[in-house]
Design an enzyme around this catalytic site. Structure first.
Site, PDB file in Angstrom:
ATOM      1  N   ARG A 114      -3.485  -2.549   9.547  1.00 11.42           N
ATOM      2  CA  ARG A 114      -4.265  -1.338   9.195  1.00 11.42           C
ATOM      3  C   ARG A 114      -4.906  -1.453   7.818  1.00 11.42           C
ATOM      4  NH1 ARG A 114       0.342   0.734  11.571  1.00 11.42           N
ATOM      5  NH2 ARG A 114       1.477   0.696   9.619  1.00 11.42           N
ATOM      6  N   SER A 115      -4.195  -2.067   6.877  1.00 11.40           N
ATOM      7  CA  SER A 115      -4.664  -2.083   5.485  1.00 11.40           C
ATOM      8  C   SER A 115      -5.215  -3.429   5.051  1.00 11.40           C
ATOM      9  CB  SER A 115      -3.515  -1.712   4.548  1.00 11.40           C
ATOM     10  OG  SER A 115      -2.949  -0.506   4.927  1.00 11.40           O
ATOM     11  N   LYS A 127      24.729   6.688   4.662  1.00  5.82           N
ATOM     12  CA  LYS A 127      24.275   5.572   3.814  1.00  5.82           C
ATOM     13  C   LYS A 127      24.809   5.733   2.392  1.00  5.82           C
ATOM     14  CE  LYS A 127      19.696   5.003   5.807  1.00  5.82           C
ATOM     15  NZ  LYS A 127      18.293   5.368   5.557  1.00  5.82           N
ATOM     16  N   CYS A 140      17.767   5.117  -2.393  1.00  2.00           N
ATOM     17  CA  CYS A 140      17.287   5.671  -3.667  1.00  2.00           C
ATOM     18  C   CYS A 140      18.262   6.674  -4.303  1.00  2.00           C
ATOM     19  CB  CYS A 140      15.919   6.308  -3.472  1.00  2.00           C
ATOM     20  SG  CYS A 140      15.760   7.204  -1.935  1.00  2.00           S
ATOM     21  N   GLY A 185      10.438  10.186  -1.303  1.00  2.00           N
ATOM     22  CA  GLY A 185      11.458   9.364  -0.668  1.00  2.00           C
ATOM     23  C   GLY A 185      11.140   9.085   0.788  1.00  2.00           C
ATOM     24  N   ARG A 209      21.446  -3.803   4.297  1.00  2.00           N
ATOM     25  CA  ARG A 209      22.328  -3.231   3.276  1.00  2.00           C
ATOM     26  C   ARG A 209      23.805  -3.278   3.622  1.00  2.00           C
ATOM     27  NH1 ARG A 209      19.043   2.336   2.419  1.00  2.00           N
ATOM     28  NH2 ARG A 209      17.184   1.490   1.375  1.00  2.00           N
ATOM     29  N   HIS A 213      14.533  12.315  -7.498  1.00  2.00           N
ATOM     30  CA  HIS A 213      15.693  12.803  -6.755  1.00  2.00           C
ATOM     31  C   HIS A 213      16.743  13.311  -7.762  1.00  2.00           C
ATOM     32  CE1 HIS A 213      13.878  11.101  -3.315  1.00  2.00           C
ATOM     33  NE2 HIS A 213      14.779  10.210  -2.950  1.00  2.00           N
ATOM     34  N   THR A 228       0.817  -1.220   0.000  1.00  2.00           N
ATOM     35  CA  THR A 228       0.000   0.000   0.000  1.00  2.00           C
ATOM     36  C   THR A 228       0.850   1.269   0.000  1.00  2.00           C
ATOM     37  OG1 THR A 228      -0.037  -0.123   2.415  1.00  2.00           O
ATOM     38  CG2 THR A 228      -1.935  -1.046   1.257  1.00  2.00           C
ATOM     39  N   GLY A 229       2.174   1.135   0.133  1.00  2.00           N
ATOM     40  CA  GLY A 229       3.035   2.304   0.282  1.00  2.00           C
ATOM     41  C   GLY A 229       3.442   2.928  -1.040  1.00  2.00           C
ATOM     42  N   GLN A 254      16.392  15.790  -2.815  1.00  2.00           N
ATOM     43  CA  GLN A 254      15.548  14.599  -2.784  1.00  2.00           C
ATOM     44  C   GLN A 254      14.075  14.949  -2.598  1.00  2.00           C
ATOM     45  OE1 GLN A 254      19.151  12.438  -0.371  1.00  2.00           O
ATOM     46  NE2 GLN A 254      17.201  11.381  -0.281  1.00  2.00           N
TER      47      GLN A 254
HETATM   48  N1  NAP Z   1      10.184   6.003  -1.125  1.00  2.00           N
HETATM   49  C1  NAP Z   1      11.343   5.798  -1.705  1.00  2.00           C
HETATM   50  O1  NAP Z   1      11.765   6.545  -2.636  1.00  2.00           O
HETATM   51  C2  NAP Z   1      12.210   4.655  -1.263  1.00  2.00           C
HETATM   52  C3  NAP Z   1      13.317   4.360  -2.023  1.00  2.00           C
HETATM   53  C4  NAP Z   1      14.160   3.316  -1.632  1.00  2.00           C
HETATM   54  C5  NAP Z   1      13.848   2.581  -0.516  1.00  2.00           C
HETATM   55  N2  NAP Z   1      12.749   2.893   0.221  1.00  2.00           N
HETATM   56  C6  NAP Z   1      12.464   2.079   1.400  1.00  2.00           C
HETATM   57  O2  NAP Z   1      11.314   1.280   1.110  1.00  2.00           O
HETATM   58  C7  NAP Z   1      10.553   1.110   2.313  1.00  2.00           C
HETATM   59  C8  NAP Z   1       9.132   1.590   2.080  1.00  2.00           C
HETATM   60  O3  NAP Z   1       9.144   2.946   1.694  1.00  2.00           O
HETATM   61  P1  NAP Z   1       7.840   3.708   1.212  1.00  2.00           P
HETATM   62  O4  NAP Z   1       8.331   5.025   0.784  1.00  2.00           O
HETATM   63  O5  NAP Z   1       7.050   2.866   0.260  1.00  2.00           O
HETATM   64  O6  NAP Z   1       7.037   3.847   2.604  1.00  2.00           O
HETATM   65  P2  NAP Z   1       5.462   4.088   2.850  1.00  2.00           P
HETATM   66  O7  NAP Z   1       4.837   4.796   1.718  1.00  2.00           O
HETATM   67  O8  NAP Z   1       5.363   4.700   4.200  1.00  2.00           O
HETATM   68  O9  NAP Z   1       4.861   2.613   2.909  1.00  2.00           O
HETATM   69  C9  NAP Z   1       5.159   1.731   3.969  1.00  2.00           C
HETATM   70  C10 NAP Z   1       4.480   0.392   3.711  1.00  2.00           C
HETATM   71  O10 NAP Z   1       4.881  -0.498   4.749  1.00  2.00           O
HETATM   72  C11 NAP Z   1       3.699  -1.088   5.330  1.00  2.00           C
HETATM   73  N3  NAP Z   1       3.980  -1.408   6.719  1.00  2.00           N
HETATM   74  C12 NAP Z   1       4.344  -0.566   7.704  1.00  2.00           C
HETATM   75  N4  NAP Z   1       4.550  -1.254   8.859  1.00  2.00           N
HETATM   76  C13 NAP Z   1       4.313  -2.568   8.580  1.00  2.00           C
HETATM   77  C14 NAP Z   1       4.348  -3.760   9.323  1.00  2.00           C
HETATM   78  N5  NAP Z   1       4.679  -3.779  10.613  1.00  2.00           N
HETATM   79  N6  NAP Z   1       4.038  -4.922   8.702  1.00  2.00           N
HETATM   80  C15 NAP Z   1       3.706  -4.932   7.396  1.00  2.00           C
HETATM   81  N7  NAP Z   1       3.652  -3.824   6.623  1.00  2.00           N
HETATM   82  C16 NAP Z   1       3.956  -2.655   7.207  1.00  2.00           C
HETATM   83  C17 NAP Z   1       2.632  -0.027   5.163  1.00  2.00           C
HETATM   84  O11 NAP Z   1       1.371  -0.642   5.256  1.00  2.00           O
HETATM   85  P3  NAP Z   1       0.055   0.072   5.877  1.00  2.00           P
HETATM   86  O12 NAP Z   1      -0.668   0.667   4.699  1.00  2.00           O
HETATM   87  O13 NAP Z   1      -0.689  -1.070   6.442  1.00  2.00           O
HETATM   88  O14 NAP Z   1       0.507   1.075   6.866  1.00  2.00           O
HETATM   89  C18 NAP Z   1       2.955   0.460   3.745  1.00  2.00           C
HETATM   90  O15 NAP Z   1       2.454  -0.459   2.801  1.00  2.00           O
HETATM   91  C19 NAP Z   1      11.319   1.851   3.414  1.00  2.00           C
HETATM   92  O16 NAP Z   1      12.188   0.953   4.082  1.00  2.00           O
HETATM   93  C20 NAP Z   1      12.124   2.875   2.636  1.00  2.00           C
HETATM   94  O17 NAP Z   1      13.291   3.278   3.334  1.00  2.00           O
HETATM   95  C21 NAP Z   1      11.903   3.900  -0.131  1.00  2.00           C
END
Ligand code: NAP
Length: 318
Positions: free
Chosen positions: A37-38, A197, A131, A162, A99, A226, A11-12, A158
């Site tokens: 939650r989802s 990082k 990223c 992100g 990582r 970014h 969902t994220g 960025q």
């Molecule tokens: N955004 C970027 O550009 C990017 C790039 C590289 C790496 N990342 C990494 O990728 C990961 C996700 O990033 P995002 O940006 O997609 O975050 P996000 O939009 O906040 O989404 C987080 C996701 O994780 C789920 N979640 C949270 N806690 C959980 C749990 N305990 N068990 C199962 N699911 C859980 C959430 O589900 P709910 O809907 O249920 O809350 C949601 O689907 C992070 O580690 C981030 O550092 C992100």
């Protein structure tokens, strides 16, 4: 039906792009997981929908999924990835949980694809880099092979995506008068964890443990994409036109010539690392300056992880 794939964090911000990319690539056997939650929410997938399941340890260790793509936070990954791995699944994790841990491959397929395969002899866990690290290494690797990197400075710009889906909604709801630059990472002494990082992941992927690399990371009021201003120094002389010619041949990189230059808007929605403004850096004898933009949700996250999975799922390997 192809491999059975589970997206954890579906969902994220990254998870929804992962679903879209998998559907476009013809993956049909895909399940979506997120927190309680989802659970039971419906997410678009291909022409239809997929129902979100709760990512419990039991669900992930049932042994009925070949590949898990994790895009949850670091603590959720630390808790959940071992259950999926113990049940025999390949796990590509996008958090920072694995990582920089010795023995876990950290992979950009254009740079160190051979490292991904090492995971098949261990616990099948591969880490997906930060990223900003992914596009940076796509650009640095071919230049290093040509002239030998001796020093890297990088300043990042960025986007808020992100920081996840909630932050994207926050930016969309804000007045432009309230927008400002932020440095909203954790701080360890003089540098933010995002800056350390970028340095440590780049060194690991490029296998240059002593490469001098300094970063300043800033978040800007941009939704997706970014950008990075990069200053590089080399052992051997490398002219800007030679660097441009090398980067034109580099996989997943597209060189833009003036009057075009990389911007988040041009990069967003695309799969390539856009590079431009490649020029001599008069401040150092063998120095070049360049600028890149990349979609952080695609090549910076979801797409890179799918490319890793493609390496590991190649028929000859499973
Ligand atoms: N955004 C970027 O550009 C990017 C790039 C590289 C790496 N990342 C990494 O990728 C990961 C996700 O990033 P995002 O940006 O997609 O975050 P996000 O939009 O906040 O989404 C987080 C996701 O994780 C789920 N979640 C949270 N806690 C959980 C749990 N305990 N068990 C199962 N699911 C859980 C959430 O589900 P709910 O809907 O249920 O809350 C949601 O689907 C992070 O580690 C981030 O550092 C992100």
């Amino acid at each position: 039906m192809g491999p059975r794939v589970g997206i954890v964090g579906a969902t994220g911000a990254v998870g929804t792009i992962t679903l879209d990319l998998l559907a476009r690539r013809g993956y049909g056997n895909v399940r979506a997981f997120a927190s309680a939650r989802s659970a039971r929410a419906e997410l678009p997938f291909g022409g239809g929908t997929v129902t979100v399941e709760e990512a419990t340890p039991d669900a992930l260790s049932a042994g009925d999924v070949d590949l898990f793509l994790f895009s949850v936070g670091t603590s959720a990954s630390r808790e959940l990835v071992p259950h999926a791995s113990a049940a025999g699944a390949i796990c590509v994790d996008k958090s920072s949980a694995y990582r920089l841990v010795d023995g876990y491959p950290l992979v950009v397929p254009e740079v160190n694809p051979e490292r991904a395969l090492e995971a098949l002899d261990r616990d099948r866990i591969v880490a997906n880099p930060n990223c900003c690290t992914i596009p940076l290494t796509c650009v640095l690797k071919p230049l290093h092979d040509a002239a030998g990197l001796t020093r890297v400075h990088v300043a990042t710009y960025q986007s808020v995506s992100g920081a996840g889906a909630q932050r994207m909604e926050g930016l969309a709801a804000e007045s432009s008068r309230d927008h400002d630059l932020v440095m909203d990472w954790l701080w360890e002494g003089d540098e933010s964890d995002e800056e350390s990082k970028l340095r440590d992941e780049t060194r690991k992927i490029m296998e240059l443990p002593d490469l001098p690399i300094s970063a300043t990371c800033v978040r800007v009021p941009v939704l997706v994409g970014h950008s990075e201003a990069i200053w590089v120094e080399f052992e051997d002389a490398l002219r800007a036109d030679q660097a441009a010619a090398i980067l034109r041949e580099a996989p997943s990189v597209r060189v833009l010539d003036l009057p075009e230059f990389p911007t988040p808007a041009t990069a967003a929605g695309g799969d390539e690392v856009l590079v431009g403004r490649i020029r001599r850096d008069g401040a150092s004898p063998n120095g070049l300056a360049l600028y890149l933009s990349c979609d952080n949700l695609r090549k910076g996250a979801a797409l890179n992880a799918i490319q890793i999975a493609d390496l590991l799922l190649a028929p000859a390997r499973v």
